[in-house]
Design an enzyme around this catalytic site. Structure first.
Site, short mmCIF file in Angstrom:
data_model
loop_
_atom_site.label_atom_id
_atom_site.label_comp_id
_atom_site.label_asym_id
_atom_site.label_seq_id
_atom_site.Cartn_x
_atom_site.Cartn_y
_atom_site.Cartn_z
N ASN A 46 -53.92 -22.37 35.44
CA ASN A 46 -55.12 -22.26 36.26
C ASN A 46 -54.88 -22.44 37.75
O ASN A 46 -55.72 -22.08 38.57
CB ASN A 46 -56.15 -23.29 35.78
CG ASN A 46 -56.77 -22.87 34.46
OD1 ASN A 46 -57.64 -22.00 34.44
ND2 ASN A 46 -56.31 -23.45 33.38
N THR A 57 -57.08 -12.40 27.27
CA THR A 57 -56.71 -12.70 28.66
C THR A 57 -55.55 -13.70 28.65
O THR A 57 -54.41 -13.30 28.50
CB THR A 57 -57.92 -13.23 29.45
OG1 THR A 57 -58.56 -14.27 28.70
CG2 THR A 57 -58.93 -12.12 29.71
N GLU A 92 -55.80 -23.19 26.75
CA GLU A 92 -54.76 -22.95 27.75
C GLU A 92 -53.81 -24.13 27.86
O GLU A 92 -54.21 -25.25 28.16
CB GLU A 92 -55.40 -22.65 29.11
CG GLU A 92 -56.08 -21.28 29.14
CD GLU A 92 -56.81 -21.00 30.43
OE1 GLU A 92 -57.07 -19.80 30.70
OE2 GLU A 92 -57.15 -21.95 31.16
N LYS A 139 -61.85 -13.48 21.69
CA LYS A 139 -60.91 -13.88 22.74
C LYS A 139 -61.45 -15.14 23.39
O LYS A 139 -62.67 -15.36 23.46
CB LYS A 139 -60.69 -12.77 23.78
CG LYS A 139 -61.91 -12.37 24.61
CD LYS A 139 -62.32 -13.27 25.73
CE LYS A 139 -61.19 -13.57 26.69
NZ LYS A 139 -61.65 -14.52 27.77
N THR A 190 -66.39 -18.95 28.36
CA THR A 190 -65.59 -17.74 28.51
C THR A 190 -64.94 -17.35 27.19
O THR A 190 -63.74 -17.45 27.00
CB THR A 190 -64.50 -17.92 29.58
OG1 THR A 190 -65.11 -18.45 30.74
CG2 THR A 190 -63.90 -16.57 29.95
#
Length: 353
Positions: A348, A103, A226, A130, A141
């Site tokens: 985000n 993702t 991220e 992932k 996640t």
């Protein structure tokens, strides 16, 4: 709160302990949509199983992406025949699967190892994962799939995996948030013709390899957080007990002030000390030592004069390490995390768009 694809897989694993495959989708989490989410996941598995010649309950499902949207069933079921036709033991097929489930990941996360057993025979374990954001124990996640050609009973394999995840996948925190799609699973098909039994030396060799590969992927997950520019490993030594040790590493890893200091390459050791303090652990603040990438910055509860140039050089590195010593007991723990950068907010702030 769990996603519907995940709940379906949990039910299958808990009732049967076995499966023949897994189908994974990205972009849509299949969560928060009500009972239709369960039906949609079952439909995806049914489509795949009809082409593979097995029962739908032998196909696990996993989804990751935006919460609150239904799976695009028409698109997914139309694509499944080409996926089945593309099944292969070639590396390219494995790479394609890894890239398909990414993702916000910026790099693929793949590992593999051959294990030589006591009789000279070998077995292989490979894994792909992932995960980049909304990662914090427990799992959050991230989706990871291990496969091995080793033969092993399901109950023994479960014990092996539980040991492997405890200080690896369950010690990763990117942003302190969790989500609905967490899964780590391992498939053992016995294709090598070699089987191992619990309690044997060969079992211990395979277990050790699975733990090491799990740690490798856990490090990749934290490093690819991220917007991350730093990988940070936090260790605590000398805690009173395991509970306190975990509280401390989790507190530091989750602290926005610590994470932004790592990003800014600022040797603000007070932020780390404060996070240790509000962790809920029991310790004497007058006995704390803190090192940053080996450089002593806090000793016996007081800041020490340290070489600012050396600190700047160490903080400019991609890999950072925080060592916290409490002198309260023998307990140890560690956590893998990353920094908070401007890009984390950008990623985000407009995730859905």
């Amino acid at each position: 709160v769990k996603g519907h694809s995940l709940v379906r897989s949990i039910d299958i694993i808990e009732s049967k302990g076995k499966a023949k495959g897994i189908i994974i989708n990205s972009k849509v989490a299949n969560a928060g949509v009500g009972h239709v989410g369960v039906e949609d996941a079952a439909k995806v598995a049914e489509t795949a199983s009809s082409l593979l010649g097995c029962d739908p309950t032998e196909i696990l499902t996993a989804s990751t992406g935006v919460i609150g949207s239904r799976l695009p069933l028409d698109k997914m079921t139309a694509a499944i025949p080409s996926l089945v036709n593309g099944l292969s033991a070639d590396e390219e097929a494995a790479h394609n699967a890894e890239y398909a489930m990414m993702t916000t990941d910026t790099v693929p996360k793949e590992v593999s190892a051959q294990i030589e057993l006591t009789d000279g025979k070998t077995v292989t374990i490979s894994g792909m994962a992932k995960g980049s954001g909304m990662i914090h124990p427990n799992l959050a996640t991230m989706i990871c799939v291990f496969t091995t050609d080793c033969g092993i009973e399901s109950a023994s394999l479960k014990k092996m995996l539980q040991k492997a995840v405890k200080y690896t996948f369950n010690r990763v925190s990117v942003d302190g948030d969790t989500s609905v799609c967490d899964m780590v699973t391992v498939f053992a098909n016995g294709a090598s013709g070699v089987s191992v039994e619990e309690g044997t030396e060969d079992y211990a060799l395979v277990e050790s390899a699975l733990c090491k590969l799990s740690e490798d992927i856990a490090r990749m997950l934290a490093s690819d957080g991220e917007g991350a520019t730093k990988f940070v490993e936090i260790e605590v030594h000398g805690a009173k007990d395991e509970k306190d040790a975990k509280l401390i590493v989790t507190s530091v890893a989750r602290s926005p002030l610590c994470k932004t200091a790592f990003f800014g390459e600022d040797a603000n050791i007070g932020r780390i000390l404060t996070a240790v303090g509000y962790s809920g652990a029991s310790f004497d603040p007058e006995k704390v030592d803190i090192r940053l990438s080996g450089l002593l910055m806090y000793k016996d509860g007081a800041a020490v004069n340290f070489d600012e140039e050396e600190a700047s050089r160490l903080l400019a590195e991609h890999d950072l390490k925080v060592d916290i010593t409490l002198y309260e007991g023998d307990a140890y723990d560690r956590m893998f995390t990353c920094d908070f950068s401007y890009d984390y907010v950008k990623i985000n702030g407009d995730y859905r768009s």
